[in-house]
Design a protein around this motif. Structure first.
Motif, PDB file in Angstrom:
ATOM      1  N   ASP B  82       0.857  -1.179   0.000  1.00  0.00           N
ATOM      2  CA  ASP B  82       0.000   0.000   0.000  1.00  0.00           C
ATOM      3  C   ASP B  82       0.896   1.232   0.000  1.00  0.00           C
ATOM      4  N   SER B  83       1.193   1.687  -1.208  1.00  0.00           N
ATOM      5  CA  SER B  83       2.078   2.836  -1.359  1.00  0.00           C
ATOM      6  C   SER B  83       1.295   4.141  -1.340  1.00  0.00           C
ATOM      7  N   GLY B  84      -0.047   4.001  -1.277  1.00  0.00           N
ATOM      8  CA  GLY B  84      -0.882   5.183  -1.396  1.00  0.00           C
ATOM      9  C   GLY B  84      -1.339   5.415  -2.832  1.00  0.00           C
ATOM     10  N   ASP B  85      -0.645   4.781  -3.783  1.00  0.00           N
ATOM     11  CA  ASP B  85      -0.995   4.907  -5.204  1.00  0.00           C
ATOM     12  C   ASP B  85      -1.636   3.592  -5.656  1.00  0.00           C
ATOM     13  N   LEU B  86      -2.955   3.568  -5.714  1.00  0.00           N
ATOM     14  CA  LEU B  86      -3.676   2.324  -6.014  1.00  0.00           C
ATOM     15  C   LEU B  86      -3.278   1.751  -7.367  1.00  0.00           C
ATOM     16  N   GLN B  87      -3.233   2.620  -8.380  1.00  0.00           N
ATOM     17  CA  GLN B  87      -2.908   2.130  -9.721  1.00  0.00           C
ATOM     18  C   GLN B  87      -1.527   1.476  -9.746  1.00  0.00           C
ATOM     19  N   ALA B  88      -0.562   2.090  -9.095  1.00  0.00           N
ATOM     20  CA  ALA B  88       0.792   1.531  -9.063  1.00  0.00           C
ATOM     21  C   ALA B  88       0.815   0.199  -8.307  1.00  0.00           C
ATOM     22  N   ASP B  89       0.082   0.141  -7.190  1.00  0.00           N
ATOM     23  CA  ASP B  89       0.080  -1.093  -6.398  1.00  0.00           C
ATOM     24  C   ASP B  89      -0.566  -2.242  -7.172  1.00  0.00           C
ATOM     25  N   LEU B  90      -1.683  -1.945  -7.855  1.00  0.00           N
ATOM     26  CA  LEU B  90      -2.352  -2.991  -8.627  1.00  0.00           C
ATOM     27  C   LEU B  90      -1.499  -3.424  -9.813  1.00  0.00           C
ATOM     28  N   SER B  91      -0.873  -2.454 -10.469  1.00  0.00           N
ATOM     29  CA  SER B  91      -0.011  -2.803 -11.604  1.00  0.00           C
ATOM     30  C   SER B  91       1.134  -3.709 -11.157  1.00  0.00           C
ATOM     31  N   ALA B  92       1.732  -3.384 -10.027  1.00  0.00           N
ATOM     32  CA  ALA B  92       2.839  -4.217  -9.539  1.00  0.00           C
ATOM     33  C   ALA B  92       2.361  -5.644  -9.301  1.00  0.00           C
ATOM     34  N   PHE B  93       1.171  -5.774  -8.696  1.00  0.00           N
ATOM     35  CA  PHE B  93       0.652  -7.106  -8.402  1.00  0.00           C
ATOM     36  C   PHE B  93       0.298  -7.845  -9.694  1.00  0.00           C
ATOM     37  N   LEU B  94      -0.389  -7.181 -10.611  1.00  0.00           N
ATOM     38  CA  LEU B  94      -0.784  -7.850 -11.855  1.00  0.00           C
ATOM     39  C   LEU B  94       0.415  -8.168 -12.749  1.00  0.00           C
ATOM     40  N   ARG B  95       1.415  -7.267 -12.756  1.00  0.00           N
ATOM     41  CA  ARG B  95       2.638  -7.567 -13.514  1.00  0.00           C
ATOM     42  C   ARG B  95       3.310  -8.828 -12.981  1.00  0.00           C
ATOM     43  N   ALA B  96       3.416  -8.916 -11.662  1.00  0.00           N
ATOM     44  CA  ALA B  96       4.069 -10.089 -11.064  1.00  0.00           C
ATOM     45  C   ALA B  96       3.269 -11.358 -11.366  1.00  0.00           C
ATOM     46  N   SER B  97       1.925 -11.248 -11.287  1.00  0.00           N
ATOM     47  CA  SER B  97       1.082 -12.408 -11.578  1.00  0.00           C
ATOM     48  C   SER B  97       1.234 -12.841 -13.031  1.00  0.00           C
ATOM     49  N   ALA B  98       1.199 -11.862 -13.948  1.00  0.00           N
ATOM     50  CA  ALA B  98       1.322 -12.173 -15.377  1.00  0.00           C
ATOM     51  C   ALA B  98       2.663 -12.835 -15.651  1.00  0.00           C
ATOM     52  N   ASP B  99       3.688 -12.278 -15.032  1.00  0.00           N
ATOM     53  CA  ASP B  99       5.033 -12.802 -15.206  1.00  0.00           C
ATOM     54  C   ASP B  99       5.123 -14.261 -14.770  1.00  0.00           C
ATOM     55  N   GLU B 100       4.527 -14.544 -13.621  1.00  0.00           N
ATOM     56  CA  GLU B 100       4.608 -15.905 -13.108  1.00  0.00           C
ATOM     57  C   GLU B 100       3.796 -16.860 -13.981  1.00  0.00           C
ATOM     58  N   MET B 101       2.566 -16.432 -14.361  1.00  0.00           N
ATOM     59  CA  MET B 101       1.726 -17.300 -15.182  1.00  0.00           C
ATOM     60  C   MET B 101       2.370 -17.580 -16.539  1.00  0.00           C
ATOM     61  N   ALA B 102       3.134 -16.601 -17.049  1.00  0.00           N
ATOM     62  CA  ALA B 102       3.725 -16.748 -18.378  1.00  0.00           C
ATOM     63  C   ALA B 102       5.009 -17.568 -18.369  1.00  0.00           C
ATOM     64  N   SER B 103       5.583 -17.824 -17.195  1.00  0.00           N
ATOM     65  CA  SER B 103       6.840 -18.583 -17.176  1.00  0.00           C
ATOM     66  C   SER B 103       6.549 -20.036 -17.546  1.00  0.00           C
ATOM     67  N   PRO B 104       7.414 -20.636 -18.385  1.00  0.00           N
ATOM     68  CA  PRO B 104       7.121 -21.983 -18.884  1.00  0.00           C
ATOM     69  C   PRO B 104       6.892 -23.011 -17.775  1.00  0.00           C
ATOM     70  N   SER B 105       7.699 -22.959 -16.702  1.00  0.00           N
ATOM     71  CA  SER B 105       7.541 -24.021 -15.711  1.00  0.00           C
ATOM     72  C   SER B 105       6.258 -23.828 -14.900  1.00  0.00           C
ATOM     73  N   THR B 106       5.959 -22.588 -14.498  1.00  0.00           N
ATOM     74  CA  THR B 106       4.679 -22.370 -13.806  1.00  0.00           C
ATOM     75  C   THR B 106       3.516 -22.677 -14.743  1.00  0.00           C
ATOM     76  N   GLY B 107       3.685 -22.310 -16.025  1.00  0.00           N
ATOM     77  CA  GLY B 107       2.625 -22.562 -17.002  1.00  0.00           C
ATOM     78  C   GLY B 107       2.245 -24.028 -17.069  1.00  0.00           C
ATOM     79  N   ALA B 108       3.250 -24.899 -17.096  1.00  0.00           N
ATOM     80  CA  ALA B 108       2.963 -26.336 -17.161  1.00  0.00           C
ATOM     81  C   ALA B 108       2.192 -26.782 -15.914  1.00  0.00           C
ATOM     82  N   PHE B 109       2.578 -26.253 -14.766  1.00  0.00           N
ATOM     83  CA  PHE B 109       1.880 -26.566 -13.516  1.00  0.00           C
ATOM     84  C   PHE B 109       0.435 -26.093 -13.552  1.00  0.00           C
ATOM     85  N   LEU B 110       0.258 -24.842 -13.989  1.00  0.00           N
ATOM     86  CA  LEU B 110      -1.097 -24.291 -14.003  1.00  0.00           C
ATOM     87  C   LEU B 110      -1.976 -25.044 -14.987  1.00  0.00           C
ATOM     88  N   ARG B 111      -1.421 -25.429 -16.132  1.00  0.00           N
ATOM     89  CA  ARG B 111      -2.211 -26.214 -17.082  1.00  0.00           C
ATOM     90  C   ARG B 111      -2.652 -27.524 -16.456  1.00  0.00           C
TER      91      ARG B 111
END
Lengths: 198, 198
Positions: B82-111
């Motif tokens: 909670d940096s006080g900037d909602l857009q920045a906080d959400l972007s950081a969280f969604l970027r990290a989530s997208a990054d993890e979901m897109a990684s080949p090894s996590t992707g195989a697990f999620l599939r």
């Protein structure tokens, strides 16, 4: 009982009849048995054809299931109305989509196809080309009309906006937590168009 | 070669060792073989344990795969800054989530886990309770801070807003068409917060 007569149907029509039997058998089994039990053997037995007949037309279970979904959906002739009211048009489309995805029989089909999409790149490609892309293009065209008319922000990537509209339905369908209802469809359209900030 | 000595490890530690071997074998196989070939037999062989050992702890392949994902994710200790900037906080969280979901090894697990979610209600429930709900609650809490501060519309259902943020990632991960990249994560946050209307 009358003696069985030799089948005098021309080969082409006989083929078509077997093809239809396979797709109908698959559709019936999808609703009746857990998906892991929907094997090529089970489809062949239900359709009354040999496994070789199936493999002559389809390379995999996924390909049969996808064709069966395509037959059922009657091709993807997606188009959105243009009443002049973007929010109403999008709500009507998302409500109808949510309704269809939430119906038990369509749900069983979508689960089956999704299992195949996750495991069979050929099915994933077919699904994108023949169902997903036409549907998304239809939504995009409706959005483009409004953007050209100056009603939507110029800096907005319409492909992203399409995903902001349809993604929440996919997410809720797949993972929950809530039911796919008209209220949810309306709320998604509301957020995508008006945003959350006061 | 030395003669093999009788295993003097206490039963409890031997059990724990076998459990870890099963989860590690599953994780390795998920990345190595097409998922339909990931059978209980294959896991048992790779882990060097008997099938009965596996069935003593897990009722199904799905249950093993889910435990293996849970072990890997280290539990779902999701919380947003909670940096006080909602857009920045959400972007950081969604970027990290997208990054993890897109990684080949996590992707195989999620599939793999998604295939199980679609076919095994027990796994779907476990997934919701132990991974999805904690993650969504974390996003919801961050949104509630901003709503309480008067920055978000009062009439907004925060659960719906959470799905408008995470659903597009799930949709793109599952169906495409584009890659799960930081630009996409940022664009989703932008639409969800600011909306599309001019």
């Amino acid at each position: 009982m009358p003696e069985r007569e030799p089948d005098s149907t021309p080969p082409r029509r006989r083929s078509e009849r077997a093809r239809t039997a396979v797709l109908n058998a698959t559709a019936a089994l999808i609703e009746e048995v857990p998906y892991p039990r929907l094997t090529i053997e089970a489809i062949a037995a239900r359709a009354g054809v040999g496994k070789q007949t199936i493999y002559r037309w389809w390379p995999s279970r996924g390909a049969i299931v996808f064709d069966s979904l395509l037959e059922r959906s009657g091709g993807a002739d997606a188009s959105l109305p243009d009443s002049g009211d973007l929010q109403a048009d999008l709500s009507a489309f998302l409500r109808a989509s949510a309704d269809e995805m939430a119906s038990p029989s369509t749900g069983a089909f979508l689960r089956a196809v999704t299992v195949e999409i996750l495991q069979d790149d050929g099915v994933a490609q077919q699904y994108r080309d023949r169902l997903l892309t036409p549907q998304r293009s239809a939504v995009r065209r409706r959005l483009a009309v409004s953007q050209d008319a100056g009603m939507l922000r110029d800096d907005l990537d319409l492909d992203v906006l399409v995903e902001c509209l349809l993604g929440p339905l996919v997410g809720r369908w797949l993972l929950g937590p809530g039911p796919l209802e008209v209220d949810f469809a309306d709320a998604v359209v509301d957020v995508a168009l008006r945003g959350a900030i006061r």
